[in-house]
Design a protein around this motif. Structure first.
Motif, mmCIF file in Angstrom:
data_model
loop_
_atom_site.group_PDB
_atom_site.id
_atom_site.type_symbol
_atom_site.label_atom_id
_atom_site.label_comp_id
_atom_site.label_asym_id
_atom_site.label_seq_id
_atom_site.Cartn_x
_atom_site.Cartn_y
_atom_site.Cartn_z
ATOM 1 N N VAL A 5 35.189 37.443 37.304
ATOM 2 C CA VAL A 5 34.209 37.633 36.227
ATOM 3 C C VAL A 5 34.927 38.297 35.052
ATOM 4 O O VAL A 5 35.937 38.979 35.238
ATOM 5 N N CYS A 6 34.398 38.073 33.861
ATOM 6 C CA CYS A 6 35.024 38.729 32.708
ATOM 7 C C CYS A 6 34.672 40.217 32.742
ATOM 8 O O CYS A 6 33.710 40.620 33.394
ATOM 9 N N ASP A 7 35.442 41.005 32.045
ATOM 10 C CA ASP A 7 35.291 42.455 32.168
ATOM 11 C C ASP A 7 33.904 42.946 31.751
ATOM 12 O O ASP A 7 33.344 43.844 32.370
ATOM 13 N N SER A 8 33.321 42.323 30.712
ATOM 14 C CA SER A 8 32.000 42.817 30.279
ATOM 15 C C SER A 8 30.904 42.444 31.278
ATOM 16 O O SER A 8 29.985 43.225 31.514
ATOM 17 N N ARG A 28 32.641 33.510 36.253
ATOM 18 C CA ARG A 28 31.641 32.815 37.071
ATOM 19 C C ARG A 28 30.214 33.213 36.682
ATOM 20 O O ARG A 28 29.275 32.530 37.033
ATOM 21 N N LYS A 29 30.061 34.308 35.959
ATOM 22 C CA LYS A 29 28.698 34.745 35.615
ATOM 23 C C LYS A 29 28.226 34.205 34.276
ATOM 24 O O LYS A 29 27.123 33.694 34.164
ATOM 25 N N CYS A 30 29.070 34.293 33.234
ATOM 26 C CA CYS A 30 28.611 33.820 31.913
ATOM 27 C C CYS A 30 29.175 32.454 31.549
ATOM 28 O O CYS A 30 28.703 31.807 30.621
ATOM 29 N N GLY A 31 30.200 32.026 32.278
ATOM 30 C CA GLY A 31 30.753 30.697 32.032
ATOM 31 C C GLY A 31 31.738 30.631 30.882
ATOM 32 O O GLY A 31 32.257 29.562 30.561
ATOM 33 N N LYS A 32 32.012 31.774 30.266
ATOM 34 C CA LYS A 32 32.924 31.755 29.122
ATOM 35 C C LYS A 32 34.355 31.450 29.552
ATOM 36 O O LYS A 32 34.776 31.811 30.648
ATOM 37 N N ALA A 33 35.066 30.784 28.664
ATOM 38 C CA ALA A 33 36.480 30.496 28.898
ATOM 39 C C ALA A 33 37.262 31.749 28.527
ATOM 40 O O ALA A 33 37.176 32.221 27.390
ATOM 41 N N VAL A 34 37.970 32.302 29.495
ATOM 42 C CA VAL A 34 38.660 33.575 29.266
ATOM 43 C C VAL A 34 40.081 33.504 29.802
ATOM 44 O O VAL A 34 40.397 32.687 30.657
ATOM 45 N N CYS A 35 40.921 34.383 29.304
ATOM 46 C CA CYS A 35 42.286 34.457 29.823
ATOM 47 C C CYS A 35 42.309 35.425 31.006
ATOM 48 O O CYS A 35 41.336 36.131 31.266
ATOM 49 N N GLY A 36 43.420 35.453 31.729
ATOM 50 C CA GLY A 36 43.532 36.294 32.919
ATOM 51 C C GLY A 36 43.341 37.772 32.638
ATOM 52 O O GLY A 36 42.747 38.500 33.434
ATOM 53 N N LYS A 37 43.806 38.208 31.454
ATOM 54 C CA LYS A 37 43.729 39.636 31.129
ATOM 55 C C LYS A 37 42.289 40.076 30.913
ATOM 56 O O LYS A 37 41.910 41.194 31.259
ATOM 57 N N CYS A 38 41.479 39.176 30.333
ATOM 58 C CA CYS A 38 40.075 39.525 30.037
ATOM 59 C C CYS A 38 39.163 39.268 31.238
ATOM 60 O O CYS A 38 37.945 39.414 31.137
ATOM 61 N N SER A 39 39.760 38.850 32.359
ATOM 62 C CA SER A 39 38.943 38.624 33.564
ATOM 63 C C SER A 39 39.694 39.155 34.774
ATOM 64 O O SER A 39 39.905 38.455 35.747
#
Length: 400
Positions: free
Chosen positions: A343-346, A315-326
């Motif tokens: 949100v993604c981990d980074s 929700r913060k950077c808008g990147k398409a990510v998988c469940g593990k990376c978010s």
């Protein structure tokens, strides 16, 4: 030249001024009578009541009028004292209230819908009465002649109805979650566009003609702010309710949105400029963090012999990510997320405590609110509930 007093931003805590009790059934809608100490209410018990404040400090009915069918909604125009009432049987009845608010006189009735009237708007500038019904129709009538001018069939029964006088655009929000924008002429209307952002039905709409922003509340517990005027397609999601959003109101002068829900929550959102746009969700065939393919990306799945994953978005950077990376959650109030979101981990590591500071205040009205009305001149909020009670709140800050 005397300086105008600046309107105060709304309070940190609403102060309960009064409770108006006496309805036999749910009060579906009520409005504060400006300049008077009065309230008009319509109820499922078929009554229209005008309550005036007596010297005792209590509100007493100065008008008690029984209608032939349960009253579902109303629209009051203070300039003309015209009261339009929608009924369960599809009729809209229009009354003029006397100057002392002790008498109401029937002017005309419209057979506007086949079933329950959901929303009414009286537009003085056009002499139009706009309405939506459970019969999936939006209609508008001439309030002078009583003639039906036209209609439009929506995809479902519509609860949200707003009108922009300047451009003659009508916004209709319906139970399927769709918002329809129509352009009205005197006797015809054309479809401008439809859009959808909610996973549940639209329960309330609110239009800010100055910023040209539309707010939609939904049974999916969320509010979306649609930037109609900006033409950039910005839609900011506001998450602050634990149950369906029932009613919205906007304080133009302080740019604060008031939302009320079936959870009894009154949320005051600061819509002032620092709010960040939620990033556009990026399209990708694989996770933009670990490069694992998403389930529709057959080629990469085949080439790398990997199972396709479900796509999520930070929700913060808008990147398409998988469940593990978010796998983490955070509130991001400046983006409207008062509750924790994916949100993604980074990004999770980069969000500071300051950025987690809330931009909305939360209050408990202690009743399941069905409708709200805000009187900007006094900073009063009226909430009507399924508990048959109307509550009046002072929303202006307590001066210590």
């Amino acid at each position: 030249k005397k300086k105008q007093p600046q309107p105060k931003a709304l309070t940190r805590k609403p102060l309960l001024l009064n409770k108006v009790e006496g309805s036999q059934e749910v009060v579906n809608m009520a409005a504060i009578v400006p300049k008077e100490d009065g309230v008009i209410s319509v109820s499922e018990d078929r009554t229209v009541r005008v309550w005036l404040k007596r010297d005792s400090g209590q509100y007493w009915p100065s008008i008690y009028h029984a209608m032939p069918s349960p009253c579902s909604c109303m629209s009051f125009n203070p300039e003309t004292r015209r009261l339009s009432i929608g009924l369960d049987n599809g009729t809209i009845s229009e009354f003029i209230l006397s100057e002392d608010y002790n008498k109401m006189t029937l002017v005309k009735s419209y057979q506007a819908h086949q079933s329950r009237v959901m929303m009414i708007l009286f537009v003085l500038e056009m002499e139009w009465v706009l309405s939506t019904g459970q019969d999936k129709n939006f209609t508008w009538h001439c309030s002078e002649s009583g003639q039906r001018l036209g209609g439009y069939r929506t995809s479902a029964g519509a609860c949200g109805l707003q009108f922009d006088v300047e451009t003659r655009h009508v916004f209709v929000g319906d139970h399927s979650g769709q918002v329809t924008i129509l352009k009205l002429e005197q006797e015809s209307c054309s479809l401008v566009t439809t859009f959808k952002g909610h996973t549940g039905g639209v329960t309330a709409l609110c239009w800010d003609p100055i910023q040209r922003v539309l707010f939609s509340g939904s049974s999916d517990h969320s509010i979306i702010m649609w930037d109609i005027g900006g033409r950039k397609g910005t839609a900011i999601e506001l998450q602050g309710h634990n149950d369906k959003v029932q009613s919205l109101s906007y304080a133009h002068h302080t740019r604060q949105l008031i939302s009320c829900g079936a959870d009894g929550g009154i949320v005051v959102w600061n819509m002032d400029v620092e709010r960040q746009e939620t990033p556009e969700w990026l399209d990708s065939d694989s996770c933009q963090k670990c490069d694992q393919p998403f389930f529709w990306n057959f080629k990469q799945m085949w080439d790398s012999k990997k199972i396709g994953l479900r796509q999520h978005h930070c929700r913060k950077c808008g990147k398409a990510v998988c469940g593990k990376c978010s796998s983490k959650r955070s509130s991001i109030p400046l983006m409207g997320f008062e509750f924790e979101v994916r949100v993604c981990d980074s990004c999770h590591e980069s969000i500071t405590d300051e950025e987690r500071a809330p931009t909305a205040t939360f209050h408990d009205s202690k009743h399941n609110i069905v409708h709200v009305h805000f009187d900007a001149t006094r900073g009063w909020l009226l909430t009507s509930g399924t508990d048959k009670v109307i509550k009046l709140w002072d929303m202006t800050p307590v001066v210590s």
